[in-house]
Structure formats: C-alpha cells, structure tokens
Design a protein around this motif. Structure first.
Motif, PDB file in Angstrom:
ATOM      1  N   SER A   1      -4.535  -2.346  10.967  1.00 56.75           N
ATOM      2  CA  SER A   1      -3.897  -2.832  10.162  1.00 56.75           C
ATOM      3  C   SER A   1      -3.482  -4.307  10.025  1.00 56.75           C
ATOM      4  O   SER A   1      -3.325  -5.065   9.136  1.00 56.75           O
ATOM      5  CB  SER A   1      -2.679  -1.767   9.879  1.00 56.75           C
ATOM      6  OG  SER A   1      -3.088  -0.464   9.657  1.00 56.75           O
TER       7      SER A   1
ATOM      8  N   ARG B   1      -4.708  -7.339   7.805  1.00 56.85           N
ATOM      9  CA  ARG B   1      -3.992  -7.997   6.920  1.00 56.85           C
ATOM     10  C   ARG B   1      -4.341  -9.375   7.042  1.00 56.85           C
ATOM     11  O   ARG B   1      -4.166 -10.105   6.113  1.00 56.85           O
ATOM     12  CB  ARG B   1      -2.517  -7.568   6.825  1.00 56.85           C
ATOM     13  CG  ARG B   1      -2.259  -6.077   6.286  1.00 56.85           C
ATOM     14  CD  ARG B   1      -0.894  -5.811   6.170  1.00 56.85           C
ATOM     15  NE  ARG B   1      -0.127  -6.880   5.301  1.00 56.85           N
ATOM     16  CZ  ARG B   1       1.146  -6.991   5.003  1.00 56.85           C
ATOM     17  NH1 ARG B   1       1.824  -6.283   5.662  1.00 56.85           N
ATOM     18  NH2 ARG B   1       1.581  -7.861   4.055  1.00 56.85           N
TER      19      ARG B   1
ATOM     20  N   SER C   1      -5.536 -11.552   4.133  1.00 54.92           N
ATOM     21  CA  SER C   1      -4.726 -12.540   3.394  1.00 54.92           C
ATOM     22  C   SER C   1      -5.133 -13.539   2.403  1.00 54.92           C
ATOM     23  O   SER C   1      -4.920 -13.799   1.613  1.00 54.92           O
ATOM     24  CB  SER C   1      -3.428 -12.915   4.385  1.00 54.92           C
ATOM     25  OG  SER C   1      -2.499 -13.689   3.533  1.00 54.92           O
TER      26      SER C   1
ATOM     27  N   LEU D   1      -4.949  -4.240  -1.560  1.00 58.91           N
ATOM     28  CA  LEU D   1      -5.782  -3.904  -0.294  1.00 58.91           C
ATOM     29  C   LEU D   1      -5.265  -2.686   0.259  1.00 58.91           C
ATOM     30  O   LEU D   1      -3.870  -2.424   0.386  1.00 58.91           O
ATOM     31  CB  LEU D   1      -5.516  -5.008   0.855  1.00 58.91           C
ATOM     32  CG  LEU D   1      -6.422  -4.857   2.069  1.00 58.91           C
ATOM     33  CD1 LEU D   1      -7.884  -4.917   1.811  1.00 58.91           C
ATOM     34  CD2 LEU D   1      -5.775  -5.941   3.084  1.00 58.91           C
TER      35      LEU D   1
ATOM     36  N   TYR E   1      -1.405   1.478   0.629  1.00 63.36           N
ATOM     37  CA  TYR E   1      -1.324   0.109   0.170  1.00 63.36           C
ATOM     38  C   TYR E   1      -0.930  -0.744   1.080  1.00 63.36           C
ATOM     39  O   TYR E   1       0.187  -0.622   1.633  1.00 63.36           O
ATOM     40  CB  TYR E   1      -0.813  -0.048  -1.066  1.00 63.36           C
ATOM     41  CG  TYR E   1      -1.324   0.821  -2.131  1.00 63.36           C
ATOM     42  CD1 TYR E   1      -2.353   0.234  -2.972  1.00 63.36           C
ATOM     43  CD2 TYR E   1      -0.760   2.030  -2.793  1.00 63.36           C
ATOM     44  CE1 TYR E   1      -2.890   0.688  -4.097  1.00 63.36           C
ATOM     45  CE2 TYR E   1      -1.424   2.553  -3.696  1.00 63.36           C
ATOM     46  CZ  TYR E   1      -2.395   2.000  -4.498  1.00 63.36           C
ATOM     47  OH  TYR E   1      -2.994   2.620  -5.467  1.00 63.36           O
ATOM     48  N   ILE E   2      -1.635  -1.644   1.859  1.00 61.62           N
ATOM     49  CA  ILE E   2      -1.269  -2.459   3.043  1.00 61.62           C
ATOM     50  C   ILE E   2      -0.904  -3.920   2.547  1.00 61.62           C
ATOM     51  O   ILE E   2      -0.456  -4.899   3.211  1.00 61.62           O
ATOM     52  CB  ILE E   2      -2.295  -2.244   4.150  1.00 61.62           C
ATOM     53  CG1 ILE E   2      -3.501  -2.850   3.830  1.00 61.62           C
ATOM     54  CG2 ILE E   2      -2.196  -0.959   4.702  1.00 61.62           C
ATOM     55  CD1 ILE E   2      -4.328  -3.211   5.211  1.00 61.62           C
ATOM     56  N   ASP E   3      -1.395  -4.240   1.298  1.00 63.19           N
ATOM     57  CA  ASP E   3      -1.140  -5.759   0.868  1.00 63.19           C
ATOM     58  C   ASP E   3      -1.275  -5.640  -0.558  1.00 63.19           C
ATOM     59  O   ASP E   3      -2.133  -4.659  -1.241  1.00 63.19           O
ATOM     60  CB  ASP E   3      -2.184  -6.656   1.637  1.00 63.19           C
ATOM     61  CG  ASP E   3      -1.408  -8.060   1.577  1.00 63.19           C
ATOM     62  OD1 ASP E   3      -0.743  -8.315   0.933  1.00 63.19           O
ATOM     63  OD2 ASP E   3      -1.929  -8.712   2.720  1.00 63.19           O
ATOM     64  N   LYS E   4      -0.623  -6.755  -1.228  1.00 64.50           N
ATOM     65  CA  LYS E   4      -0.892  -6.824  -2.767  1.00 64.50           C
ATOM     66  C   LYS E   4      -0.409  -8.204  -3.106  1.00 64.50           C
ATOM     67  O   LYS E   4       0.316  -8.946  -2.620  1.00 64.50           O
ATOM     68  CB  LYS E   4       0.290  -6.017  -3.239  1.00 64.50           C
ATOM     69  CG  LYS E   4       0.296  -6.060  -4.684  1.00 64.50           C
ATOM     70  CD  LYS E   4       1.574  -4.927  -5.366  1.00 64.50           C
ATOM     71  CE  LYS E   4       1.649  -4.861  -6.616  1.00 64.50           C
ATOM     72  NZ  LYS E   4       2.773  -4.212  -7.408  1.00 64.50           N
TER      73      LYS E   4
ATOM     74  N   ILE F   1       3.337  -2.394  -1.338  1.00 64.09           N
ATOM     75  CA  ILE F   1       2.831  -2.420   0.017  1.00 64.09           C
ATOM     76  C   ILE F   1       3.658  -1.265   0.766  1.00 64.09           C
ATOM     77  O   ILE F   1       5.126  -1.245   0.692  1.00 64.09           O
ATOM     78  CB  ILE F   1       3.252  -3.790   0.950  1.00 64.09           C
ATOM     79  CG1 ILE F   1       2.307  -4.853   0.205  1.00 64.09           C
ATOM     80  CG2 ILE F   1       2.976  -3.663   2.451  1.00 64.09           C
ATOM     81  CD1 ILE F   1       2.808  -6.355   0.629  1.00 64.09           C
TER      82      ILE F   1
END
Length: 268
Positions: free
Chosen positions: A85, A89, A93, A109, A119-122, A136
């Motif tokens: 993770s 990320r 990014s 993402l 959800y780990i990124d937006k 996130i």
C-alpha cells in the motif's frame, strides 16, 4: 479487563498478546513456552492460552516436535499489505495526478483488502458537478463500482465465488448486475480486454473506466480508474478515457517492476 491508562482505553490481554509477538526477533526466531513465560514474567498457563489464540488466528505457529512457537504467516500477509500500500501509493501518485490533469475526471486507486474494496488514493476533478462519497480509506463491497470488477476479474474462479457468497450482488441502480452467472461472465470480458467500462451499475448517471495495476510478479495488486457523469463524455471522449487510464495503470505497473513480454496494445 479494560482499565483507563494515560487517558485511553487499555486492554491488558491485548497488551500481553502483543508482547508475545514482540518477543520474537532475528536472534530469537522460535521460543518455547518456558522462555516466553520468563521473558514476559507471566505464568505458563496464561502464556499458553494467549499463544493458542494467536496460533488459531495464524499469528503464531507451533512446531509439533519441539513445541516451540514462531511467528505465523498472517503477519507476513499483513506486512505485505502495508508495504504494498505504501509503495504503491508513492509510485502511483504522480501518475494519478497526471491522469487527472489529462482527463479532468475524478481518479481513484483501490485494492482488495480483507475481502473488500479499499480506496487508497483519490484525485478530485476540478470544478466537478458531482462529489463522490468514496474517500481515501473508504471500504465497499468487493465488486463495487469500476475498481471492484477489475480487481475481481483476475482472481481464481473459486475466490470469485467465495466473495460473491460473502457479499451477494445487490441492486444499486436499474443497470446493476444481480445474477452471479452474468456477473462472472462480465468479469471474463473484463479480463480479456484488460479494462472495464462500468456504465451506471453503482450510481445513476455515473460511468467509470478502470484498469489493473500489476506487481513485478504479474499479479494484479490494484486498480486505477476515472469516474465521470455519463452524459459528459461522447464516444470519442470515452476512447480517450480508456486509453489514458490503461496507460496510467501500465506505467504504474512498470514502476512496480512489471514487464509484460506479450503486451496488449493500449486501446485507441
């Protein structure tokens, strides 16, 4: 038994279980009941009960001959999730930011974690006419939206069936797929073409495009996707969204060490 310690809720049994795990290191990779009792200054029956629970959940394993304990595979699994993770990320990014700038859409993402979509990124679309509730850290059913089908499409059949049994398909919109056979067939199409076009199966009026992110081993470890109001994109615009999203996912995969010798051409 819970007590208050330093202004926080404190659990003695949990602390002792964590102390057992922390007793292992590179110099002490396996420990017997007596050794753990001496290290933690706790009785053998107490240590045995805690170790039995940790063993039941995969945090410890016990050699049947020596009866010594060592750390279990569950810790390796959790550690790999954390490592993936964080590294994922960091690598993804700039690609997510570039994808958002190129498309002007909201970018997500996500990964599968504990049988759920996480959800780990937006990246929010500027001046978007809609705000997506997924943020996130949010969790959804494993098949949810555009990311879920991509993540599920590359799983073994038995794993797909297990997830659908645990999280049955629900009717979110009039276009939702609620029959397992049809959903599994859709996943096969997603796997064959290398991306998904999710047209309003989760949110009315919202379309999403997503593609898989692979690790160095070729395993799908994440999905990247773009979401937008369905009427805001025509057929030509949709082709651009697909091309840019698949390219972003592939570039992230390459930075994670993935190399596909039989590379599928990016859709035009």
């Amino acid at each position: 038994m819970e007590t208050v310690r330093r202004g926080t809720f404190y659990n003695r049994s949990l602390e002792r279980a964590l102390q057992i795990l922390n007793a292992f290191d590179t110099e002490s990779q396996s420990l017997g009941l007596g050794q753990l009792s001496d290290i933690l200054k706790l009785s053998r029956p107490t240590i045995f009960r805690l170790c039995s629970t940790l063993q039941e959940y995969g945090f410890l394993i016990q050699d049947q001959e020596s009866k010594r304990y060592s750390l279990g595979m569950r810790l390796l699994e959790l550690g790999s999730i954390v490592l993936d993770s964080f590294s994922l990320r960091a690598v993804a990014s700039p690609h997510l930011s570039r994808l958002q700038m190129n498309l002007g859409k909201t970018i997500f993402l996500g990964i599968l974690e504990r049988d759920e979509l996480l959800y780990i990124d937006k990246r929010e679309a500027p001046e978007s006419r809609i705000t997506f509730t997924a943020h996130i850290g949010a969790r959804r059913r494993p098949y949810w939206g555009m990311l879920g089908p991509v993540l599920m499409a590359y799983l073994p059949d038995e794993e797909i069936e297990r997830l659908l049994q645990k999280s049955p398909l629900i009717l979110a919109t009039k276009k939702s797929i609620t029959e397992n056979d049809k959903f599994i067939e859709w996943l096969r199409q997603v796997r064959d073409q290398g991306f998904v076009i999710d047209v309003e199966t989760t949110l009315e009026g919202i379309t999403g495009v997503a593609a898989p992110v692979r690790s160095f081993s070729g395993k799908v470890v994440a999905a990247v996707g773009a979401a937008f109001i369905s009427t805001s994109v025509d057929s030509k615009g949709l082709k651009k969204v697909i091309k840019e999203t698949v390219a972003a996912a592939l570039n992230i995969s390459r930075e994670l060490g993935y190399s596909d010798r039989i590379e599928r051409p990016i859709p035009l």
